[in-house]
Scaffold this active site. Structure first.
Site, PDB file in Angstrom:
ATOM      1  N   CYS A 205     -37.618 -18.911  14.852  1.00 10.86           N
ATOM      2  CA  CYS A 205     -38.554 -17.810  15.031  1.00 10.86           C
ATOM      3  C   CYS A 205     -37.952 -16.705  15.888  1.00 10.86           C
ATOM      4  O   CYS A 205     -37.007 -16.937  16.637  1.00 10.86           O
ATOM      5  CB  CYS A 205     -39.795 -18.318  15.731  1.00 10.86           C
ATOM      6  SG  CYS A 205     -40.562 -19.697  14.920  1.00 10.86           S
TER       7      CYS A 205
ATOM      8  N   HIS B 202     -13.057 -47.250  -0.498  1.00 10.39           N
ATOM      9  CA  HIS B 202     -13.985 -48.243   0.065  1.00 10.39           C
ATOM     10  C   HIS B 202     -15.431 -47.962  -0.328  1.00 10.39           C
ATOM     11  O   HIS B 202     -16.353 -48.393   0.366  1.00 10.39           O
ATOM     12  CB  HIS B 202     -13.850 -48.276   1.594  1.00 10.39           C
ATOM     13  CG  HIS B 202     -12.489 -48.706   2.044  1.00 10.39           C
ATOM     14  ND1 HIS B 202     -12.025 -49.987   1.904  1.00 10.39           N
ATOM     15  CD2 HIS B 202     -11.465 -47.990   2.570  1.00 10.39           C
ATOM     16  CE1 HIS B 202     -10.784 -50.063   2.362  1.00 10.39           C
ATOM     17  NE2 HIS B 202     -10.416 -48.849   2.766  1.00 10.39           N
TER      18      HIS B 202
ATOM     19  N   ASN C  52     -42.425 -18.704  20.174  1.00 10.92           N
ATOM     20  CA  ASN C  52     -41.274 -19.474  19.667  1.00 10.92           C
ATOM     21  C   ASN C  52     -41.278 -20.810  20.381  1.00 10.92           C
ATOM     22  O   ASN C  52     -41.533 -20.855  21.586  1.00 10.92           O
ATOM     23  CB  ASN C  52     -39.944 -18.793  20.015  1.00 10.92           C
ATOM     24  CG  ASN C  52     -39.695 -17.554  19.195  1.00 10.92           C
ATOM     25  OD1 ASN C  52     -40.487 -17.204  18.336  1.00 10.92           O
ATOM     26  ND2 ASN C  52     -38.591 -16.889  19.474  1.00 10.92           N
ATOM     27  N   GLY C  53     -40.926 -21.877  19.676  1.00 11.71           N
ATOM     28  CA  GLY C  53     -40.836 -23.187  20.319  1.00 11.71           C
ATOM     29  C   GLY C  53     -41.875 -24.146  19.783  1.00 11.71           C
ATOM     30  O   GLY C  53     -42.500 -23.882  18.748  1.00 11.71           O
TER      31      GLY C  53
ATOM     32  N   GLU D 290     -24.633 -25.732   2.522  1.00  9.55           N
ATOM     33  CA  GLU D 290     -25.685 -24.912   3.118  1.00  9.55           C
ATOM     34  C   GLU D 290     -25.928 -23.595   2.398  1.00  9.55           C
ATOM     35  O   GLU D 290     -27.048 -23.125   2.379  1.00  9.55           O
ATOM     36  CB  GLU D 290     -25.465 -24.696   4.618  1.00  9.55           C
ATOM     37  CG  GLU D 290     -24.226 -23.938   4.980  1.00  9.55           C
ATOM     38  CD  GLU D 290     -24.020 -23.854   6.493  1.00  9.55           C
ATOM     39  OE1 GLU D 290     -24.983 -23.928   7.257  1.00  9.55           O
ATOM     40  OE2 GLU D 290     -22.861 -23.717   6.895  1.00  9.55           O
TER      41      GLU D 290
ATOM     42  N   TRP E 204     -40.559 -19.474  11.583  1.00 11.57           N
ATOM     43  CA  TRP E 204     -39.902 -20.556  10.840  1.00 11.57           C
ATOM     44  C   TRP E 204     -40.788 -21.769  11.051  1.00 11.57           C
ATOM     45  O   TRP E 204     -40.904 -22.264  12.163  1.00 11.57           O
ATOM     46  CB  TRP E 204     -38.493 -20.765  11.394  1.00 11.57           C
ATOM     47  CG  TRP E 204     -37.635 -21.709  10.613  1.00 11.57           C
ATOM     48  CD1 TRP E 204     -36.905 -21.431   9.498  1.00 11.57           C
ATOM     49  CD2 TRP E 204     -37.375 -23.087  10.920  1.00 11.57           C
ATOM     50  NE1 TRP E 204     -36.210 -22.545   9.091  1.00 11.57           N
ATOM     51  CE2 TRP E 204     -36.489 -23.577   9.940  1.00 11.57           C
ATOM     52  CE3 TRP E 204     -37.807 -23.966  11.913  1.00 11.57           C
ATOM     53  CZ2 TRP E 204     -36.015 -24.884   9.917  1.00 11.57           C
ATOM     54  CZ3 TRP E 204     -37.344 -25.273  11.901  1.00 11.57           C
ATOM     55  CH2 TRP E 204     -36.460 -25.716  10.912  1.00 11.57           C
TER      56      TRP E 204
ATOM     57  N   GLU F 220     -16.210 -29.608   7.315  1.00 15.56           N
ATOM     58  CA  GLU F 220     -16.706 -28.242   7.483  1.00 15.56           C
ATOM     59  C   GLU F 220     -16.780 -27.509   6.138  1.00 15.56           C
ATOM     60  O   GLU F 220     -17.749 -26.807   5.855  1.00 15.56           O
ATOM     61  CB  GLU F 220     -15.814 -27.492   8.494  1.00 15.56           C
ATOM     62  CG  GLU F 220     -16.125 -26.025   8.695  1.00 15.56           C
ATOM     63  CD  GLU F 220     -17.556 -25.722   9.133  1.00 15.56           C
ATOM     64  OE1 GLU F 220     -18.309 -26.633   9.485  1.00 15.56           O
ATOM     65  OE2 GLU F 220     -17.917 -24.537   9.074  1.00 15.56           O
TER      66      GLU F 220
ATOM     67  N   LYS G 146     -20.174 -26.037   4.480  1.00 16.45           N
ATOM     68  CA  LYS G 146     -20.344 -24.624   4.078  1.00 16.45           C
ATOM     69  C   LYS G 146     -20.892 -24.567   2.658  1.00 16.45           C
ATOM     70  O   LYS G 146     -21.794 -23.795   2.364  1.00 16.45           O
ATOM     71  CB  LYS G 146     -19.001 -23.861   4.123  1.00 16.45           C
ATOM     72  CG  LYS G 146     -18.490 -23.511   5.479  1.00 16.45           C
ATOM     73  CD  LYS G 146     -19.206 -22.341   6.145  1.00 16.45           C
ATOM     74  CE  LYS G 146     -20.309 -22.762   7.035  1.00 16.45           C
ATOM     75  NZ  LYS G 146     -20.045 -23.319   8.315  1.00 16.45           N
TER      76      LYS G 146
ATOM     77  N   LYS H 196     -30.498 -19.709  12.230  1.00 15.36           N
ATOM     78  CA  LYS H 196     -29.226 -19.448  12.912  1.00 15.36           C
ATOM     79  C   LYS H 196     -29.135 -20.192  14.225  1.00 15.36           C
ATOM     80  O   LYS H 196     -28.088 -20.691  14.592  1.00 15.36           O
ATOM     81  CB  LYS H 196     -29.067 -17.939  13.118  1.00 15.36           C
ATOM     82  CG  LYS H 196     -27.727 -17.537  13.717  1.00 15.36           C
ATOM     83  CD  LYS H 196     -26.583 -17.788  12.751  1.00 15.36           C
ATOM     84  CE  LYS H 196     -25.231 -17.465  13.320  1.00 15.36           C
ATOM     85  NZ  LYS H 196     -24.145 -18.112  12.554  1.00 15.36           N
TER      86      LYS H 196
ATOM     87  N   ARG I  91     -31.862 -15.103  11.721  1.00 11.99           N
ATOM     88  CA  ARG I  91     -32.133 -16.411  12.315  1.00 11.99           C
ATOM     89  C   ARG I  91     -32.873 -17.336  11.357  1.00 11.99           C
ATOM     90  O   ARG I  91     -32.919 -18.534  11.578  1.00 11.99           O
ATOM     91  CB  ARG I  91     -32.970 -16.222  13.578  1.00 11.99           C
ATOM     92  CG  ARG I  91     -32.274 -15.390  14.625  1.00 11.99           C
ATOM     93  CD  ARG I  91     -33.220 -15.003  15.718  1.00 11.99           C
ATOM     94  NE  ARG I  91     -33.651 -16.173  16.450  1.00 11.99           N
ATOM     95  CZ  ARG I  91     -33.033 -16.645  17.518  1.00 11.99           C
ATOM     96  NH1 ARG I  91     -31.967 -16.035  17.973  1.00 11.99           N
ATOM     97  NH2 ARG I  91     -33.460 -17.714  18.133  1.00 11.99           N
TER      98      ARG I  91
HETATM   99  C1  F6R Z   1     -23.466 -24.223   9.883  1.00 11.10           C
HETATM  100  C2  F6R Z   1     -24.142 -23.887  11.102  1.00 11.10           C
HETATM  101  C3  F6R Z   1     -24.879 -24.957  11.823  1.00 11.10           C
HETATM  102  C4  F6R Z   1     -24.631 -24.804  13.325  1.00 11.10           C
HETATM  103  C5  F6R Z   1     -25.486 -25.813  14.105  1.00 11.10           C
HETATM  104  C6  F6R Z   1     -25.196 -25.742  15.580  1.00 11.10           C
HETATM  105  O1  F6R Z   1     -22.857 -23.111   9.324  1.00 11.10           O
HETATM  106  O2  F6R Z   1     -24.119 -22.773  11.522  1.00 11.10           O
HETATM  107  O3  F6R Z   1     -24.495 -26.222  11.400  1.00 11.10           O
HETATM  108  O4  F6R Z   1     -23.286 -25.000  13.578  1.00 11.10           O
HETATM  109  O5  F6R Z   1     -26.834 -25.546  13.886  1.00 11.10           O
HETATM  110  O6  F6R Z   1     -25.442 -24.478  16.088  1.00 11.10           O
HETATM  111  P1  F6R Z   1     -24.754 -23.944  17.398  1.00 11.10           P
HETATM  112  O7  F6R Z   1     -23.292 -23.890  17.157  1.00 11.10           O
HETATM  113  O8  F6R Z   1     -25.357 -22.602  17.607  1.00 11.10           O
HETATM  114  O9  F6R Z   1     -25.091 -24.912  18.486  1.00 11.10           O
END
Ligand code: F6R
Length: 615
Positions: free
Chosen positions: A2, A510, A103-104, A494, A77, A487, A491, A610, A27
């Site tokens: 949010c 395995h 927020n929260g 997501e 959100w 990673e 990517k 985000k 976000r």
């Molecule tokens: C993937 C991504 C998320 C963040 C995760 C942790 O592209 O961005 O997996 O890496 O939510 O977020 P931070 O790094 O802000 O603690």
């Protein structure tokens, strides 16, 4: 997650709030709303979905607005209650005179709700936020003072909150409060702002006051008063934001993600700047505030992080163990916080986070602090909550990252780990001096090598085109690039919603090998010159024997790879230990182009936020 923005001043309030919400849009959210104080009335506008819908709603009802001078806006959100109009913020009390955005998560909202219902409050939504609206209204009825009403209310809240409140009877005042969720006040000339994050206000002011937990801000056009939970005035430092508004522009790229991928060479130069001068000088890492003698004797490090930052942490473990011979444990913050760890005062705990606001990592860091560990934070947001908990802070200086999928912040985190591991090795004398010089020489070359990758993406695009219709992928590697496989797969998952799994190549046989056939592409990361190349090659052969489609990501020029693999993505030559900084780039691009071909919302993938400020 949010986002909140509030404004009091002479500008066009709707425009300021809308711009602020737009700059928080990255976000992730599912509905949006605004409450505007206009000619003594509070007018509410809410819509489901993207901000364009709110814009249309404001346009359609523009005749209702005369001259708003104060307002609060929110993007939601969903946590409690589905994404719906009735659950969108702002929320109001029974009579509609008081509005709140939040927020929260309020953990005791059910108990509070029961009590308020008994007092006659009528709830319209399923949210925890509406409880706050009724609660503050109830307290206001007693105190007849909005600041006191908010203070008395937040004393009853358990959980995390950043809230902004307006009341019809208290003209042109916004009261904000926070606990475990970020909130800041932006200071202007004859105008003031309040927001959950800096992008919301950066177009208008760089002067900011960060609220701490349990603080309450009363914001008017020409005053900002901050008090603690007991009502004592708090003298706060005004800080100047380091970012320019241009950071929030796509600069001609179709998506922020593509722009941010292309920023990586400069980001790396930035990270190295001032820390790695030349190959003959030691790494300067003054940010690490631990006595060198203690560092020399250090025998345990724990790294905690989530998502992409966790993958950077896995590379970090590999580097610190390899360069400095210190044992490192890496764990997802969300797991670390629910077990009895052996963390103690002699453990160095490293928290890694792009946003510095990830709730799980913050909780884990707090736990480590309670055990008296030295806490080192590696983050892109030196202004974040996590940064404030740090004993030592390495800001990665990647610049604001708007796309939900982390890219440049990941490479910046990786680079920070290279510097930290080399710094530890230099202090301990654990690596051969010539080897260190070679590594430094290569580190300095990395930005140019990434520029080479970015200058010709035709094979990556061809690969994306060829494979965008596949429903499942496996990414395999060994050693330091195992994290690159994790990673790369994350990517793809997501932003394209394709099922992709990163797997240790040796583990394929395995279990996962049972899934292999012509419908399952296997992407192998193979870097020659090290200890893993031949093994990953054999594992790729095993996949080929099960008819899997094969993609190679390699720095090898061996032409025979073109016979084994369906597509070979080549990167410049690099030593294996440094290769994660290069291998991540084509994998980011592959995910990007696949998502693009599939027409996905690249910068704001569904269900994602985000910064994840709930546990
Ligand atoms: C993937 C991504 C998320 C963040 C995760 C942790 O592209 O961005 O997996 O890496 O939510 O977020 P931070 O790094 O802000 O603690």
């Amino acid at each position: 997650m949010c986002g909140i923005v509030g404004y009091v001043g002479n500008r066009d309030v709707v425009e300021v709030l809308f711009k602020g919400l737009t700059n928080l849009e990255y976000r992730g959210y599912d509905s949006a709303g605004m409450a505007l104080r206009d000619e003594g009335e509070i007018k509410i506008f809410k819509t489901l979905g993207k901000l364009i819908n709110l814009k249309n709603e404001l346009e359609n009802r523009k005749s209702e607005l005369i001259h708003p001078v104060c307002g609060i806006g929110h993007i939601r959100w969903a946590t409690h209650g589905s994404p719906s109009l009735v659950n969108a913020h702002p929320h109001t009390c029974n009579c509609g005179r008081l509005v709140v955005v939040h927020n929260g998560i309020i953990e005791n909202y059910k108990e509070l709700r029961e009590e308020l219902i008994k007092k006659g409050c009528k709830f319209k939504s399923q949210t925890d936020t509406e409880t706050i609206a009724h609660l503050v209204a109830d307290e206001y009825a007693k105190a007849k003072n909005l600041e006191i009403a908010v203070r008395n209310s937040v004393k009853k809240l358990q959980g995390a909150y950043a809230i902004c409140v307006m009341h019809k009877d208290v003209p042109d005042v916004i009261v904000g409060a926070r606990k475990h969720a970020p909130m800041l006040v932006g200071i202007g000339e004859n105008e003031n702002f309040i927001a959950s994050d800096t992008p919301a206000i950066i177009e208008y002011t760089k002067k900011t006051i960060y609220l701490d937990d349990n603080e309450i801000a009363v914001v008017t056009k020409d005053s900002v008063k901050i008090t603690d939970i007991d009502g004592n005035l708090v003298n706060k430092k005004v800080e100047v934001l380091p970012w320019e508004p241009v950071a929030l522009s796509k600069l001609g790229y179709k998506h922020f993600m593509l722009k941010e991928i292309h920023e990586q060479p400069d980001v790396i130069r930035n990270v190295l700047n001032g820390k790695l001068f030349d190959i003959d000088s030691p790494i300067i890492l003054n940010e690490v505030k631990i006595d060198k003698d203690i560092l020399k004797k250090l025998n345990k490090i724990e790294i905690i992080a989530c998502g992409t930052s966790l993958h950077a942490a896995i590379v970090g473990k590999y580097l610190i163990e390899d360069f400095a011979g210190i044992s490192v444990e890496v764990e997802a913050s969300s797991e670390y916080i629910y077990r009895k760890t052996t963390t103690d005062a002699s453990t160095l705990v490293i928290g890694v986070s792009q946003s510095g606001e990830t709730a799980d990592t913050i909780t884990a860091i707090k736990q480590a602090r309670e055990k008296k560990s030295h806490v080192l934070i590696i983050t892109n947001r030196p202004d974040s909550n996590m940064a404030r908990l740090a004993d030592s802070l390495i800001p990665v200086n990647a610049g604001i990252e708007v796309s939900v999928a982390a890219t440049k912040s990941y490479t910046a985190q990786l680079m920070s780990f290279y510097l930290l591991a080399l710094h530890l090795a230099e202090i301990k004398g654990s690596l051969d001096k010539e080897y260190i010089k070679n590594l430094k020489h290569e580190l300095i070359q990395l930005p140019t090598k990434i520029e080479e990758i970015l200058s010709n993406t035709s094979v990556i695009q061809e690969c994306a085109r060829k494979f965008s219709s596949y429903k499942n992928f496996i990414y395999i590697s060994r050693g330091v690039n195992l994290a690159s496989a994790y990673e790369g797969a994350l990517k793809l998952k997501e932003i394209s919603y394709i099922n992709a799994t990163g797997y240790p190549a040796g583990e394929l046989k395995h279990g996962p090998i049972a899934m292999l056939d012509e419908t399952m592409p296997v992407l192998s990361i193979l870097i020659p010159g090290g200890i893993t190349y031949e093994k990953v090659l054999s594992n790729s052969e095993e996949a080929k024997a099960r008819n899997a489609k094969l993609i190679a990501l390699t720095s090898s020029n061996d032409k025979s790879l073109d016979n084994l693999f369906d597509i070979v993505i080549r990167i410049p030559s690099v030593s294996e230990i440094l290769s994660p900084v290069l291998t991540c780039v084509p994998l980011q691009l592959l995910a990007y182009y696949i998502a693009e071909f599939l027409g996905k919302d690249v910068d704001q993938p569904r269900n994602l936020a985000k910064s994840v400020t709930v546990e």
